[in-house]
Design a protein around this motif. Structure first.
Motif, PDB file in Angstrom:
ATOM      1  N   GLU A 123       3.054 148.913  61.550  1.00 52.11           N
ATOM      2  CA  GLU A 123       1.852 149.593  62.059  1.00 52.11           C
ATOM      3  C   GLU A 123       0.605 148.949  61.470  1.00 52.11           C
ATOM      4  OE1 GLU A 123       1.864 152.273  64.198  1.00 52.11           O
ATOM      5  OE2 GLU A 123       4.051 152.126  64.290  1.00 52.11           O
ATOM      6  N   GLU A 124      -0.464 148.922  62.262  1.00 48.16           N
ATOM      7  CA  GLU A 124      -1.741 148.441  61.751  1.00 48.16           C
ATOM      8  C   GLU A 124      -2.558 149.661  61.323  1.00 48.16           C
ATOM      9  OE1 GLU A 124      -5.714 145.964  63.085  1.00 48.16           O
ATOM     10  OE2 GLU A 124      -3.891 145.773  64.275  1.00 48.16           O
ATOM     11  N   LEU A 125      -2.967 149.665  60.072  1.00 51.77           N
ATOM     12  CA  LEU A 125      -3.728 150.798  59.548  1.00 51.77           C
ATOM     13  C   LEU A 125      -5.179 150.415  59.329  1.00 51.77           C
ATOM     14  CD1 LEU A 125      -1.304 152.162  56.789  1.00 51.77           C
ATOM     15  CD2 LEU A 125      -1.453 152.828  59.177  1.00 51.77           C
ATOM     16  N   ASP A 146      -0.277 145.173  58.625  1.00 55.87           N
ATOM     17  CA  ASP A 146       1.128 145.283  59.041  1.00 55.87           C
ATOM     18  C   ASP A 146       1.848 146.197  58.051  1.00 55.87           C
ATOM     19  OD1 ASP A 146       3.611 145.020  60.196  1.00 55.87           O
ATOM     20  OD2 ASP A 146       3.986 143.029  59.386  1.00 55.87           O
ATOM     21  N   HIS A 147       1.526 147.476  58.134  1.00 48.35           N
ATOM     22  CA  HIS A 147       2.112 148.487  57.253  1.00 48.35           C
ATOM     23  C   HIS A 147       3.419 148.981  57.872  1.00 48.35           C
ATOM     24  CE1 HIS A 147       2.071 151.521  54.100  1.00 48.35           C
ATOM     25  NE2 HIS A 147       2.298 152.461  55.003  1.00 48.35           N
ATOM     26  N   CYS A 155       0.926 160.323  58.402  1.00 46.01           N
ATOM     27  CA  CYS A 155       2.058 159.688  59.085  1.00 46.01           C
ATOM     28  C   CYS A 155       3.407 159.884  58.394  1.00 46.01           C
ATOM     29  CB  CYS A 155       1.806 158.192  59.212  1.00 46.01           C
ATOM     30  SG  CYS A 155       0.315 157.813  60.149  1.00 46.01           S
TER      31      CYS A 155
END
Length: 189
Positions: free
Chosen positions: A95-97, A91-92, A68
């Protein structure tokens, strides 16, 4: 007999002096070779203790995170920051990883072992001095990084070719090698 003794003393002094001159010349030659070898290493950016960060060399980290974004050298953040980032994968940065536990363990170990406080690279030392007791989650929050980019206008950073200050590769042509010096910066139009 006295004449022979004087001759032996004279010859010994002469040989020792000649040996000393030869030794000094050879020592200077070896010091020069060592100095040239150091200069050559420095020029090739392979001596990372002098100011350059180590290139990323962990395939799991490169593959997982590089999917990414640019894979930042671990030396750009202290271990506490990396731990905080890895603790919030749900919550990166919006985004959820989902990372399998083994990959997360490998990445965590790599980031911890190579974090800023464990580095002797000048950039990492300056980063650690600038953050004090803070635990930044973004490299762009580091005072040292902000100070080095303060002359760049927001309009330049918002260019489509750059996007944000976190896009190191846009301007730092040797970022992947861990070299962030001004000689390798090209700000795209």
């Amino acid at each position: 007999m006295n004449r022979i003794y004087k001759w032996i003393v004279f010859l010994s002094v002469f040989l020792l002096s000649a040996n000393s001159v030869l030794y000094t010349a050879l020592a200077d030659h070896n010091d020069h070779k060592r100095s040239r070898k150091h200069q050559k290493r420095y020029r090739n950016h392979s001596d990372h203790d002098e100011g350059y960060l180590k290139p990323v060399n962990n395939p799991t980290y490169e593959t997982t995170c590089g999917e990414c974004h640019f894979v930042y050298q671990p030396e750009l953040l202290p271990s506490a920051s990396w731990n905080k980032i890895l603790d919030q994968l749900d919550d990166h940065f919006g985004e959820e990883l989902e990372i399998n536990p083994e990959s997360e363990r490998v990445i965590s170990g790599y980031l911890y072992a190579n974090s800023a406080e464990k580095s002797s690279a000048q950039i990492a030392i300056k980063i650690m001095k600038s953050i004090g007791n803070q635990t930044p989650q973004r490299i762009t929050e580091i005072p040292y990084i902000q100070k080095n980019h303060h002359e760049i206008s927001k309009d330049v950073i918002k260019r489509e070719s750059i996007g944000s200050l976190s896009n190191c590769l846009a301007c730092h042509t040797t970022a992947e090698s861990g070299v962030y010096d001004d000689d390798n910066v090209k700000i795209p139009k």
